[in-house]
Enzyme design. Structure first.
Site: not given
Length: 206
Positions: A181-185
């Site tokens: 989520p939220f591009r916190l890959h």
């Protein structure tokens, strides 16, 4: 390793890449509607201009990742010239990506023969009939070539064309990416140690 564990990011604790890749590929075989073994293959020509196209992975083990092609095709010529390539796997249904970079070698003849013999008869004829990557004057010309080789090999064994074989990409790095989520890959890169016998692992900013 369970899907729940992978989703939670525990894959980042893996110490080597091949078992993790095997797990992800098995997951893709269950979820991807078409060709879970498809990959984008990047090469570079003699002028340094890159090319990329989709091919199918036909095998992998700790020695590398194997695919087959016409050596007179654009990708064949470029790989034989540079002896380096890169691969990208993207499994959209799983929100996962794997990137592989490395040196490339030609598979042994016996290995290529065994795979070629396992292909459908029409695909073996096609390997003879197609002058891959070169201009085709008409669809009829291709169909005529298929008919000619079908007549040449009506029954029995079809020998492997001398210009058709396999490549094995021997990785110097393998990177795993998983959507969060939220591009916190989650993103982890395995890099070959200088002696070529092991791996170092680096967790990367997404």
């Amino acid at each position: 390793m369970s899907e729940e564990a992978l989703t939670s990011g525990d894959f980042t604790e893996e110490s080597e890449p091949y078992s993790l890749f095997a797990t992800w590929l098995r997951d893709a075989e269950k979820s991807e509607p078409n060709d879970p073994n498809a990959l984008a293959l990047a090469t570079v020509d003699a002028d340094g201009m890159p090319n990329v196209r989709m091919v199918l992975l036909k095998g992998f083990d700790p020695q590398g990742f194997v695919f087959y092609t016409n050596f007179e095709s654009r990708k064949g010529v470029e790989i034989l010239g540079a002896r380096k390539a890169a691969m990208g796997f993207h499994w959209k249904s799983l929100r996962r990506q794997v990137r592989v970079r490395g040196n490339v070698e030609v598979v042994p003849d016996a290995e290529a023969d065994a795979y070629y013999a396992s292909r459908p008869r029409g695909s073996r004829i096609g390997a003879w009939a197609s002058k891959q990557s070169r201009p085709l004057e008409s669809r009829f010309a291709l169909e005529k070539a298929v008919a000619e080789y079908t007549a040449r090999y009506p029954i029995g064994d079809i020998p492997r064309p001398p210009h058709w074989s396999g490549f094995r990409l021997k990785p110097v790095s393998i990177e795993f990416w998983h959507d969060r989520p939220f591009r916190l890959h989650d993103r982890v890169e395995f890099r070959r140690t200088p002696d070529g016998e092991g791996w170092t692992k680096v967790r990367m900013y997404p």
